[in-house]
Design a protein around this motif. Structure first.
Motif, short mmCIF file in Angstrom:
data_model
loop_
_atom_site.label_atom_id
_atom_site.label_comp_id
_atom_site.label_asym_id
_atom_site.label_seq_id
_atom_site.Cartn_x
_atom_site.Cartn_y
_atom_site.Cartn_z
N SER A 295 102.40 48.97 -1.13
CA SER A 295 103.26 48.11 -0.30
C SER A 295 102.37 47.43 0.72
N PHE A 296 102.70 46.20 1.03
CA PHE A 296 101.92 45.43 2.03
C PHE A 296 102.83 45.07 3.19
N GLN A 297 102.32 45.19 4.40
CA GLN A 297 103.11 44.78 5.56
C GLN A 297 102.22 44.25 6.68
N THR A 298 102.81 43.46 7.58
CA THR A 298 102.04 42.94 8.70
C THR A 298 102.04 43.96 9.84
N GLY A 299 100.95 43.98 10.58
CA GLY A 299 100.85 44.88 11.73
C GLY A 299 99.41 45.09 12.13
N LEU A 300 99.24 45.78 13.25
CA LEU A 300 97.92 45.98 13.85
C LEU A 300 97.46 47.43 13.75
N ALA A 301 96.15 47.61 13.73
CA ALA A 301 95.57 48.97 13.71
C ALA A 301 96.03 49.79 14.90
N GLU A 302 96.29 49.10 16.02
CA GLU A 302 96.61 49.82 17.26
C GLU A 302 98.04 50.34 17.28
N ASP A 303 98.87 49.93 16.33
CA ASP A 303 100.27 50.38 16.34
C ASP A 303 100.68 50.82 14.93
N LEU A 304 100.63 52.13 14.72
CA LEU A 304 101.02 52.67 13.40
C LEU A 304 102.36 53.39 13.52
N SER A 305 103.20 52.92 14.44
CA SER A 305 104.45 53.63 14.72
C SER A 305 105.40 53.68 13.52
N PHE A 306 105.14 52.86 12.51
CA PHE A 306 105.98 52.90 11.30
C PHE A 306 105.65 54.13 10.44
N LEU A 307 104.60 54.87 10.82
CA LEU A 307 104.21 56.05 10.03
C LEU A 307 104.43 57.33 10.83
#
Ligand SMILES: C[S@@+](CC[C@H](N)C(=O)[O-])C[C@H]1O[C@@H](n2cnc3c(N)ncnc32)[C@H](O)[C@@H]1O
Length: 273
Positions: free
Chosen positions: A88-100
């Motif tokens: 799966s691919f998604q947009t986001g930054l290394a500094e915020d992995l709150s989706f995990l």
């Protein structure tokens, strides 16, 4: 200083087409990390998804790969090119992995990405949080201590150091110089994040390009438009031309030699897997 707003479809496609050498470096990183069937793998800064696609075959039917990148054009291209049931691919930054969730990932990697991440401490703290005990983080990045000996830096400084650029451009405004890490800094960052370094290796790579303009295209696309963004707009087109000509002057019958120094490292989150 680094903008994530300069990317476009052309830059994304160009990068996807001419990033073989980054891909080879990435493959070496994946080998060092020993990805295994069933692993959950997070590719931070996945770009157009080439490496994630390569890893998807290694995690087998029970594993999965998550590709994360802040640039929507690159994620769109990754989704279009690499449709795969385990990615799966998604947009986001290394500094915020709150989706995990905490401790939900076996392996995290950043291939040619770490020098772009402004808040490295925060990114590593997030990575540690999402890694399972025994999980691994690996990265390849430019070795900052050798940036001044790279072909890209030497030629860029030469061209932008002469008129009319000299009075208008700070040649040190260059991402690997500003945001890269030395090997010592990297070890300190890993230590601070409570990640145990397992491998740390600097290597010199010699690529060969067919033309000066191919080098400029690589520099612009791999920096998602940042390479010459500090050159005032009216001077940018001539800077591109002069840079391409200067690179071409280094040409040999085997192509234009292009030297860089890269750092490959991986570290472990201690604990029982
Ligand atoms: C040179 S490309 C590398 C792409 C890919 N990993 C590869 O090996 O070809 C650098 C990537 O880092 C991403 N990037 C920049 N800042 C980032 C950040 N703060 N967090 C995650 N990725 C970032 C960019 O969007 C870009 O796709």
């Amino acid at each position: 200083m680094i903008s994530l707003q300069l990317d476009n479809q052309d830059l994304a496609k160009t990068y996807d087409a001419i990033s073989d050498s980054q891909f080879e470096n990435g493959r070496r990183l994946i080998e060092a990390l020993a990805v295994a069937p069933g692993n959950v793998v997070l590719d931070i800064g996945c770009g157009t998804g080439r490496l994630a696609f390569h890893v998807a075959d290694q995690v087998g039917p029970t594993g999965r790969v998550i590709g994360l990148d802040p640039l929507p054009e690159r994620i769109a291209l990754a989704r279009e090119k690499y449709d795969h049931p385990r990615i799966s691919f998604q947009t986001g930054l290394a500094e915020d992995l709150s989706f995990l969730a905490d401790e939900s990932v076996d392996i995290v990697y950043l291939s040619a990405v770490f020098h772009w991440v402004p808040d490295k401490e925060r990114a590593l703290a997030e990575i540690r949080r999402v890694l399972r005990p025994g999980g691994r983080i690996g990265l390849t990045t430019n070795a900052k201590e050798f940036v001044h000996a790279t072909t890209l830096r030497l030629v860029t400084a030469k061209v932008l150091g002469r008129p009319p650029y000299r009075d208008n451009v700070d040649v040190d405004h260059f991402a690997p110089t500003h945001f890269g890490v030395t090997t010592t800094e990297l070890v300190e960052l890993f230590q601070k994040a409570d990640l145990t370094v397992a491998q740390l290796q600097v290597s010199r790579t010699l690529r060969r390009y067919r033309s000066g303009s191919e080098i400029v295209a690589f520099a612009e696309s791999s920096t998602f438009g940042n390479y010459l963004n500090h050159v005032p707009e009216p001077l940018r087109q001539s800077a591109r031309r002069e840079l391409a000509a200067e690179f071409a002057q280094l040409g040999t019958p085997d192509g234009i030699p292009f030297q860089l120094y890269s750092l490959l490292a991986w570290a472990e989150k201690e604990g029982q897997a």
